[in-house]
Design a protein around this motif. Structure first.
Motif, PDB file in Angstrom:
ATOM      1  N   SER A 107       0.854  -1.189   0.000  1.00 13.59           N
ATOM      2  CA  SER A 107       0.000   0.000   0.000  1.00 13.59           C
ATOM      3  C   SER A 107       0.886   1.234   0.000  1.00 13.59           C
ATOM      4  CB  SER A 107      -0.915   0.016   1.233  1.00 13.59           C
ATOM      5  OG  SER A 107      -1.754  -1.113   1.253  1.00 13.59           O
ATOM      6  N   MET A 108       0.360   2.338  -0.545  1.00 11.48           N
ATOM      7  CA  MET A 108       1.177   3.534  -0.711  1.00 11.48           C
ATOM      8  C   MET A 108       0.356   4.798  -0.547  1.00 11.48           C
ATOM      9  SD  MET A 108       1.468   3.947  -4.858  1.00 11.48           S
ATOM     10  CE  MET A 108       1.837   5.699  -4.710  1.00 11.48           C
ATOM     11  N   CYS A 109       1.054   5.893  -0.344  1.00  7.51           N
ATOM     12  CA  CYS A 109       0.478   7.223  -0.518  1.00  7.51           C
ATOM     13  C   CYS A 109       1.604   8.161  -0.916  1.00  7.51           C
ATOM     14  CB  CYS A 109      -0.252   7.699   0.739  1.00  7.51           C
ATOM     15  SG  CYS A 109       0.799   8.263   2.089  1.00  7.51           S
ATOM     16  N   ILE A 110       1.232   9.318  -1.448  1.00 11.32           N
ATOM     17  CA  ILE A 110       2.188  10.350  -1.824  1.00 11.32           C
ATOM     18  C   ILE A 110       1.867  11.589  -1.002  1.00 11.32           C
ATOM     19  CG2 ILE A 110       3.137  11.772  -3.689  1.00 11.32           C
ATOM     20  CD1 ILE A 110       3.739   8.858  -4.089  1.00 11.32           C
ATOM     21  N   ALA A 111       2.890  12.262  -0.487  1.00 15.69           N
ATOM     22  CA  ALA A 111       2.679  13.400   0.394  1.00 15.69           C
ATOM     23  C   ALA A 111       3.702  14.504   0.113  1.00 15.69           C
ATOM     24  CB  ALA A 111       2.765  12.952   1.850  1.00 15.69           C
ATOM     25  N   ARG A 112       3.467  15.646   0.765  1.00 12.58           N
ATOM     26  CA  ARG A 112       4.366  16.793   0.624  1.00 12.58           C
ATOM     27  C   ARG A 112       4.562  17.436   1.999  1.00 12.58           C
ATOM     28  NH1 ARG A 112       1.781  20.133  -3.415  1.00 12.58           N
ATOM     29  NH2 ARG A 112       0.496  20.916  -1.719  1.00 12.58           N
ATOM     30  N   ASP A 113       5.784  17.759   2.327  1.00 12.33           N
ATOM     31  CA  ASP A 113       6.040  18.386   3.623  1.00 12.33           C
ATOM     32  C   ASP A 113       5.702  19.876   3.560  1.00 12.33           C
ATOM     33  OD1 ASP A 113       8.217  19.887   2.653  1.00 12.33           O
ATOM     34  OD2 ASP A 113       9.627  19.134   4.150  1.00 12.33           O
ATOM     35  N   PRO A 114       5.700  20.598   4.688  1.00  7.93           N
ATOM     36  CA  PRO A 114       5.305  22.009   4.670  1.00  7.93           C
ATOM     37  C   PRO A 114       6.214  22.911   3.843  1.00  7.93           C
ATOM     38  CG  PRO A 114       5.198  21.136   6.901  1.00  7.93           C
ATOM     39  CD  PRO A 114       5.889  20.096   6.069  1.00  7.93           C
ATOM     40  N   TRP A 122       5.479   3.707   1.777  1.00 12.04           N
ATOM     41  CA  TRP A 122       5.252   2.350   1.273  1.00 12.04           C
ATOM     42  C   TRP A 122       5.085   1.370   2.433  1.00 12.04           C
ATOM     43  CZ3 TRP A 122       3.513   0.207  -2.860  1.00 12.04           C
ATOM     44  CH2 TRP A 122       3.671  -1.174  -3.065  1.00 12.04           C
ATOM     45  N   GLN A 123       3.938   0.700   2.448  1.00 14.26           N
ATOM     46  CA  GLN A 123       3.679  -0.390   3.383  1.00 14.26           C
ATOM     47  C   GLN A 123       3.839  -1.684   2.611  1.00 14.26           C
ATOM     48  OE1 GLN A 123      -0.100  -0.175   5.423  1.00 14.26           O
ATOM     49  NE2 GLN A 123      -0.010  -2.319   6.074  1.00 14.26           N
TER      50      GLN A 123
END
Length: 266
Positions: A107-114, A122-123
Motif C-alpha cells: 500500500s502507498m500514498c504520496i505526500a508533501r512536507d510544509p 510504502w507499506q
C-alpha cells in the motif's frame, strides 16, 4: 527479508513521458535492465541491477502527458500507511495521493512536507522494496533539499520519530536523521538563493552508487543529460549531480573513492 523500520528509505520510482528513452539512459548510466511492464498497474516497469530490483519507471497516467515534471520519488517504510498519512497531516504536511492498495504488492500514498518536499510512503506486501542497496547501480543515499529547513526538520522528526545531528561546519547547513542508532538514514541540505534558482522547488535528491563517477557523468552527458554539480571529492565518496534528458534530478556517487576526514556531527 525482515520489515524495514518505519522511516527507512525503501523504494524509488519516477514518471517519464518517454519511458523507452529513460530505459536507454539509465541502462547505460547505471547498468540497469528492465522487466516487463505491468499493464494492470499503469505499465509500471521495474529496473534491476544484477537481477535485483532497484527502482521503477512508469509513464504518465492518462491525461497527465505534458503536465507533470519527471522526478524521482523516494518512499519511506511504514507498517501502517493510513496511520502515517494521519501523522503527515498532523505535522502540517499534505497528502497528495490518499493511501491505496497496490494489489498484493503493498500500500502507498504520496505526500508533501510544509516546505514543498514531495515523497512517498510504502507499506510492504509482496514487494518489500530495494533488493540491492549501496552497491553499484543501486540506491546509496538521499537528502532532503529544502528552502525552509526548520519546517522540514520539524516535520520529518515528527512523522518518523527521527533523531537528528547537525554538521559542525559554518559554511553549510546540513543535518542527518537517524532511527535511534549511529547509522543515519537521511540527510537534509538547506537550499540557498545563491546556489539554487527560485524556479527549483524543494525536493529529495537521490544518490545512486557507481564504480566511476566521472565516467557516469560522461555517459549521462553523451545521452542528453546535464551535469549540475561536480564531480567532487568528499569523505563520503566522489559524487556529481545530474539532470536526465527529461529533467529528473539525481546524483551518482563512487562510495569507494573518499577524500578527507569525516565531518563532526552534533
Amino acid at each position: 527479508m525482515a520489515a524495514r523500520p518505519e522511516g527507512t528509505p525503501v523504494w524509488t520510482d519516477a514518471m517519464f513521458t518517454d519511458v523507452e528513452g529513460a530505459k536507454t539512459f539509465y541502462g547505460d548510466v547505471l547498468g540497469w535492465t528492465f522487466g516487463e511492464s505491468s499493464s494492470e498497474f499503469g505499465n509500471y516497469t521495474q529496473a534491476y541491477k544484477d537481477g535485483k530490483a532497484v527502482a521503477a519507471v512508469v509513464p504518465p497516467m492518462p491525461g497527465q502527458d505534458g503536465e507533470a515534471q519527471s522526478a524521482w520519488c523516494l518512499y519511506f517504510a511504514s507498517p501502517d500507511v493510513a496511520a502515517t498519512a494521519e501523522r503527515i497531516r498532523a505535522a502540517g504536511g499534505t497528502v497528495l495521493m490518499e493511501p491505496m492498495q497496490v494489489g498484493s504488492f503493498g500500500s502507498m500514498c504520496i505526500a508533501r512536507d510544509p516546505a514543498g518536499v514531495v515523497f512517498g510512503i510504502w507499506q510492504a506486501g509482496d514487494h518489500e522494496g530495494f533488493e540491492l542497496e549501496g552497491e553499484t547501480g543501486s540506491y546509496a543515499w538521499a537528502e532532503v533539499f529544502t528552502r525552509e529547513p526548520a519546517k522540514s526538520d520539524d516535520f520529518f522528526t515528527s512523522v518518523f520519530g527521527y533523531g537528528s545531528k547537525k554538521m559542525m561546519d559554518d559554511a553549510v547547513d546540513y543535518r542527518v536523521f537517524d532511527l535511534g542508532g549511529e547509522q543515519p538514514v537521511l540527510g537534509r541540505m538547506t537550499m540557498t538563493p545563491e546556489d539554487f534558482p527560485p524556479e527549483i522547488p524543494s525536493y529529495v535528491q537521490l544518490y545512486f552508487a557507481v564504480d566511476n563517477c566521472d565516467l557516469a557523468v560522461e555517459r549521462a552527458e553523451r545521452l542528453g543529460g546535464r551535469k549540475v554539480f561536480g564531480p567532487m571529492d568528499s569523505p563520503f565518496g566522489r559524487f556529481a549531480a545530474i539532470l536526465d534528458p527529461q529533467g529528473a534530478a539525481f546524483a551518482v556517487i563512487d562510495l569507494r573513492t573518499t577524500v578527507g576526514e569525516m565531518p563532526e556531527m552534533k
